[in-house]
Design an enzyme around this catalytic site. Structure first.
Site, PDB file in Angstrom:
ATOM      1  N   HIS A 355     -33.683  39.501 -29.543  1.00 26.48           N
ATOM      2  CA  HIS A 355     -33.185  38.326 -28.810  1.00 26.48           C
ATOM      3  C   HIS A 355     -34.086  37.859 -27.688  1.00 26.48           C
ATOM      4  CE1 HIS A 355     -29.075  38.146 -30.530  1.00 26.48           C
ATOM      5  NE2 HIS A 355     -29.268  39.437 -30.700  1.00 26.48           N
ATOM      6  N   LYS A 544     -26.030  28.064 -17.420  1.00 27.25           N
ATOM      7  CA  LYS A 544     -26.623  29.220 -18.087  1.00 27.25           C
ATOM      8  C   LYS A 544     -26.970  30.241 -17.022  1.00 27.25           C
ATOM      9  CE  LYS A 544     -29.902  26.339 -19.659  1.00 27.25           C
ATOM     10  NZ  LYS A 544     -29.805  26.605 -21.075  1.00 27.25           N
ATOM     11  N   ARG A 545     -27.378  31.471 -17.446  1.00 27.72           N
ATOM     12  CA  ARG A 545     -27.803  32.439 -16.446  1.00 27.72           C
ATOM     13  C   ARG A 545     -28.907  31.838 -15.565  1.00 27.72           C
ATOM     14  NH1 ARG A 545     -25.756  37.836 -16.799  1.00 27.72           N
ATOM     15  NH2 ARG A 545     -27.266  38.285 -15.172  1.00 27.72           N
ATOM     16  N   LYS A 550     -35.683  29.901 -17.067  1.00 31.84           N
ATOM     17  CA  LYS A 550     -34.798  28.786 -17.442  1.00 31.84           C
ATOM     18  C   LYS A 550     -35.011  27.582 -16.516  1.00 31.84           C
ATOM     19  CE  LYS A 550     -31.329  31.929 -19.406  1.00 31.84           C
ATOM     20  NZ  LYS A 550     -31.113  31.576 -20.824  1.00 31.84           N
ATOM     21  N   THR A 652     -28.049  28.823 -26.985  1.00 31.19           N
ATOM     22  CA  THR A 652     -26.891  28.406 -27.786  1.00 31.19           C
ATOM     23  C   THR A 652     -26.068  27.388 -26.999  1.00 31.19           C
ATOM     24  OG1 THR A 652     -25.857  30.452 -27.024  1.00 31.19           O
ATOM     25  CG2 THR A 652     -26.611  30.396 -29.309  1.00 31.19           C
ATOM     26  N   LYS A 656     -23.850  23.848 -27.992  1.00 35.25           N
ATOM     27  CA  LYS A 656     -22.482  23.537 -27.544  1.00 35.25           C
ATOM     28  C   LYS A 656     -22.418  22.147 -26.898  1.00 35.25           C
ATOM     29  CE  LYS A 656     -22.071  28.416 -26.830  1.00 35.25           C
ATOM     30  NZ  LYS A 656     -22.409  29.494 -25.886  1.00 35.25           N
TER      31      LYS A 656
HETATM   32  C1  26V Z   1     -30.810  43.221 -21.839  1.00 36.21           C
HETATM   33  C2  26V Z   1     -30.181  44.117 -21.057  1.00 36.21           C
HETATM   34  C3  26V Z   1     -30.931  45.297 -20.627  1.00 36.21           C
HETATM   35  C4  26V Z   1     -30.099  46.356 -20.010  1.00 36.21           C
HETATM   36  C5  26V Z   1     -29.040  45.823 -19.116  1.00 36.21           C
HETATM   37  C6  26V Z   1     -28.128  44.856 -19.811  1.00 36.21           C
HETATM   38  C7  26V Z   1     -28.854  43.911 -20.670  1.00 36.21           C
HETATM   39  C8  26V Z   1     -28.209  42.805 -21.135  1.00 36.21           C
HETATM   40  C9  26V Z   1     -28.865  41.901 -21.941  1.00 36.21           C
HETATM   41  C10 26V Z   1     -30.159  42.113 -22.289  1.00 36.21           C
HETATM   42  C11 26V Z   1     -30.884  41.217 -23.227  1.00 36.21           C
HETATM   43  C12 26V Z   1     -30.923  39.852 -22.871  1.00 36.21           C
HETATM   44  C13 26V Z   1     -31.392  39.118 -24.084  1.00 36.21           C
HETATM   45  C14 26V Z   1     -30.579  37.890 -24.340  1.00 36.21           C
HETATM   46  O1  26V Z   1     -29.459  37.754 -23.927  1.00 36.21           O
HETATM   47  N1  26V Z   1     -31.187  37.004 -25.048  1.00 36.21           N
HETATM   48  C15 26V Z   1     -30.579  35.728 -25.356  1.00 36.21           C
HETATM   49  O2  26V Z   1     -29.977  35.832 -26.633  1.00 36.21           O
HETATM   50  C16 26V Z   1     -29.376  34.624 -27.034  1.00 36.21           C
HETATM   51  C17 26V Z   1     -28.688  34.889 -28.349  1.00 36.21           C
HETATM   52  O3  26V Z   1     -29.627  35.164 -29.327  1.00 36.21           O
HETATM   53  C18 26V Z   1     -30.417  33.532 -27.136  1.00 36.21           C
HETATM   54  O4  26V Z   1     -29.790  32.330 -27.498  1.00 36.21           O
HETATM   55  C19 26V Z   1     -31.128  33.358 -25.805  1.00 36.21           C
HETATM   56  O5  26V Z   1     -32.186  32.439 -25.928  1.00 36.21           O
HETATM   57  C20 26V Z   1     -31.687  34.690 -25.357  1.00 36.21           C
HETATM   58  O6  26V Z   1     -32.221  34.591 -24.037  1.00 36.21           O
END
Ligand code: 26V
Length: 805
Positions: A355, A544-545, A550, A652, A656
């Site tokens: 992701h 968004k975050r 971003k 995403t 929306k």
């Molecule tokens: C990593 C970690 C590392 C440990 C702590 C908790 C945590 C939580 C999330 C993440 C990964 C973040 C990656 C993510 O959310 N990517 C997003 O995924 C979406 C669905 O595929 C995508 O639409 C976004 O562009 C992408 O940033």
């Protein structure tokens, strides 16, 4: 399902008595909510039981979607809709003098995710149920979800999200299906019948207790399951010895330490080194999940050799990647398989989605940590690594130590989870075309070279049921009025709307609905923030975050530039705009938190400046979550998707907004590219550097932000205003942001894209004045949004990855 109004009223009134011990007269809103939710669950139950029975009989492949996050949103209304009884309930409640929406509002949203990744898991669950795919979500029942965000003095403050404070009306606890998860200890190796035996000793046991939540398919009588696991102590709740001595904290110490595993969702969207608790959470999820799957498979009477023909385990990012060694462990240590067969079964069972390419989000675990907490798992990872390196040595990379150590799973005392996930699975996919190409050609190119057949793209999608049918009922009903309701089952038929894109009567209806949704939003803002916003202004939303990539700061710079122009000439002809921001910053991410403060400081200055005659407003809406998103998307005129090209894997939110008729202003990043290809360049506003240019800049280091700063007076003015007392904060408040852009050479190319962004925004200003043209664009966006339904995405996963359709 079928229930008539009278029956419903009777059921509801009885439920209030049996569940809450009250009659309608005495019941408060919470009583009514719990009675209604519990009744809805009763209605669901029959279909749930039948579905499970059918799945057992059908012998079809079962899909387990492992994810550390599930952002499912509130369930009451969506469940009633899926059962097909929302109208009946609404009518029945009305007869009782009650309002369904008011009751539904009180539900607490389970915020069990950070953002896109968690919401994707929820949309996929919804689509699997609706398509009748035997799909199970497997996640953690965090006692506290993502923090609640409050804005105080313009700053983000975090508070615990106590979503379980009362009860969760949807879940069923299944203690009898709990499994033991083992941490720590040591492994004894013995030899028996010419085979090595591995015995795990002196470990600490933790109980994983499942809670099942029904995922109701849309009007198809199918109910899938989301299984969330909660950590409990195995047996001893507390220690009497310490208790009797009055040492209460000590007496309960073990219990707290154990249960801490499922207490809190990590509020980061990037990876922080060395978080033991996070590692424990990840293993807790996969170990309990994989053990239960193997157990239930064995009950079916089939031989484990065939496991992968009947079971797919999908891992949502690398967070559940320990499912690979865990399955091998079970097959070898508990089921007596040899390595080769265990390896084959595992590889064929597991598939993985990547992701992000953001380096800081790629998980790496310290070897010593894994060795200590998961000694047997470590041995297995070591074995996988050794065999993999040997394979490299014997095939492509004989003698190339550098290449092999670069690709190894274990290197520099670290375990690279992405490498483990690729080597130990049969499929790895990116989440949009560009993202997949970058994985193949750049980030993971060495792996693509040796395993080209494993790589594939699955562009993300969203549930059009939640993101149109539920959140924008007026729009949904006008759509059905014009093209019939078939789009609900086959979202691509939204394309039939194109026929009406020039129909003035249809367009007027679309316009009125947007106005209605904007008014609704404006009322909320007035009530909650005591700020008046003009519903006739352009609602320009970035939700968004909060993250540097971003580029909320790019948005802010444009607003500051407009403001400066207005200060120079208050009569300047700018179409009134309300800029709306929402999103959470990771609590430890300084620049992101400062960005929130910046937005709020700018809002404070602009919103109170009578000179600009209400032409601009800036709002930061606190606590962005699914519920707020459901209010925001329908109210948006403009959707901001302005990430540094190559950095947003898919996005995403972009889908929306589009589905609700907003016009997108975007870089050609992630799924924006595919959206642009669908709607055509006349129906989206594109700006900024292309992927190739960005990659070039990063590679050759050809970018110098100070030059741009010096050359563009508009930009220089805006940037200086960060630190010269222009904003109502101390002069050094935004020094961090300022320095990241100038001293640190603007890693996310905000300055580089500024000029083209301003041009694109001017285009929006012009276009919006042409109401007819704008509405035509809006309709075109809605029409093509069906292509981004998660039903389509899930069909592709099922066919091409899971072999399940
Ligand atoms: C990593 C970690 C590392 C440990 C702590 C908790 C945590 C939580 C999330 C993440 C990964 C973040 C990656 C993510 O959310 N990517 C997003 O995924 C979406 C669905 O595929 C995508 O639409 C976004 O562009 C992408 O940033």
């Amino acid at each position: 399902m079928r229930v008539n109004k009278d029956q419903f009223i009777e059921d509801f009134v009885n439920k209030l008595v049996s569940k809450r011990g009250k009659k309608i007269k005495e019941a408060n809103l919470l009583d009514k909510y719990y009675a209604l939710a519990s009744l809805t669950r009763d209605y669901i139950a029959e279909y749930w039981v039948n579905t499970n029975e059918r799945y057992l009989k059908d012998n079809k492949k079962q899909i387990y979607y492992f994810s550390m996050e599930f952002l499912i949103g509130k369930l009451l209304i969506s469940n009633l809709m899926s059962l097909g009884i929302k109208e009946v309930c609404e009518d029945g409640l009305k007869d009782l003098g009650l309002d369904l929406n008011e009751i539904a509002e009180i539900e607490k949203e389970p915020g069990l995710g950070n953002g896109g990744l968690g919401r994707l898991a929820a949309c996929f669950s919804d689509s699997m149920a609706t398509l009748g795919i035997p799909g199970y979500g497997v996640g953690i029942r965090y006692k506290y979800g993502l923090f609640q965000q409050k804005i105080m003095e313009g700053y983000q403050e975090e508070f615990p999200d106590q979503w379980l404070k009362y009860e969760n009306a949807w879940e069923i606890k299944r203690p009898s299906e709990s499994v033991e998860v083992k941490f720590g200890g040591n492994v004894i190796i013995t030899q028996k019948d010419n085979r090595l035996k591995f015995v795990h000793e002196n470990y600490e046991s933790i109980l994983a207790v499942p809670y099942d939540i029904p995922i109701v398919g849309y009007k198809n009588n199918i109910v899938n399951t989301l299984r969330l696991l909660s950590a409990e102590v195995m047996d001893k709740e507390f220690d009497y010895y310490h208790f009797n001595k009055g040492e209460y904290t000590k007496a309960f110490e073990d219990k707290y330490n154990t249960e801490a595993i499922s207490y809190v969702l990590y509020p980061d969207d990037s990876y922080e080194k060395g978080k033991i608790l996070r590692l424990k959470q990840e293993y807790f999820l996969v170990s309990s999940g994989v053990q239960s799957i193997v157990e239930s498979f064995k009950k079916s009477g089939k031989h484990l050799k065939e496991f992968y023909k009947y079971v797919s385990i999908h891992i949502n990012d690398t967070h559940p990647a320990l499912a690979i060694p865990e399955l091998i462990r079970i097959l070898i240590d508990e089921e007596g398989f040899g390595w080769d067969e265990a390896w084959k079964i595992t590889k064929h069972t597991i598939s993985y989605t990547n992701h992000t390419i953001m380096a800081e989000a790629l998980e790496k675990w310290n070897v010593d940590m894994i060795k200590k907490f998961l000694p047997r798992i470590f041995m297995i990872i070591e074995e996988i690594n050794e065999r993999f390196c040997k394979e490299l040595w014997n095939t492509k990379y004989n003698g190339d130590f550098d290449k092999i150590s670069e690709m190894a799973i274990i290197a520099d005392n670290q375990i690279k989870m992405a490498h483990l996930a690729i080597v130990g699975s049969h499929s790895i996919n990116g989440v949009a075309k560009l993202h997949t190409e970058i994985l193949k050609r750049k980030e993971l190119k060495e792996f693509y070279n040796i395993y080209p057949e494993k790589f594939n793209n699955k562009t993300n999608g969203i549930s059009h049921r939640r993101w149109l049918l539920k959140c924008n009922p007026k729009l949904a009903s006008v759509i059905s009025e014009y093209i019939g309701p078939s789009w609900i089952d086959s979202p691509e038929s939204l394309m039939n709307l194109l026929e009406f894109k020039k129909d003035p009567c249809f367009k007027e209806k679309i316009y009125k609905i947007k106005q209605y949704n904007k008014n609704k939003f404006a009322n909320m803002v007035k009530e909650k923030y005591s700020i008046e916003i003009n519903p006739n202004s352009i609602f320009d939303i970035q939700a968004k975050r909060i993250h540097e990539y971003k580029r909320q700061v790019l948005n802010v710079f444009h607003i500051m530039h407009l403001y400066n122009k207005l200060l120079e000439n208050p009569n300047l002809d700018i179409y009134p705009r309300t800029f709306i921001f929402a999103g959470k910053a990771a609590p430890g991410y300084y620049i992101a938190k400062e960005t929130i403060k910046l937005i709020n400081s700018l809002g404070k200055k602009i919103n109170n400046d009578y000179r600009i005659k209400d032409k601009l407003k800036v709002l930061f809406i606190e606590d962005y979550n699914i519920t707020l998103a459901e209010l925001l998307m329908p109210a948006a005129d403009v959707s901001e998707q302005i990430s540094t090209t190559t950095k947003e894997a898919s996005g995403t939110g972009n889908m929306k907004f589009m589905m609700n008729g907003a016009i997108t202003i975007a870089t050609l990043d992630g799924a924006n590219i595919e959206i642009a290809n669908e709607v055509g360049e006349d129906n989206i506003i594109i700006f900024g550097l292309k992927a190739k240019e960005v990659l070039e800049i990063y590679k050759n280091n050809t970018h110098n932000s100070i030059d741009i700063y010096n050359e563009d007076i508009r930009l220089k003015t805006v940037m200086d205003e960060l630190i010269n007392g222009f904003l109502p904060v101390s002069m050094d408040e935004f020094k961090g942001i300022y320095d990241s852009l100038l001293k640190d050479n603007d890693k996310y190319l905000v300055l580089k894209d500024f000029c083209d962004y301003v041009r694109a925004q001017e285009k929006i200003d012009k276009l919006y004045r042409n109401k007819s043209k704008w509405l035509e664009m809006s309709v075109t966006n809605i029409a093509y949004s069906g292509k981004f339904s998660s039903d389509k995405t899930i069909e592709e996963y099922a066919k091409e990855i899971w072999g399940a359709l």
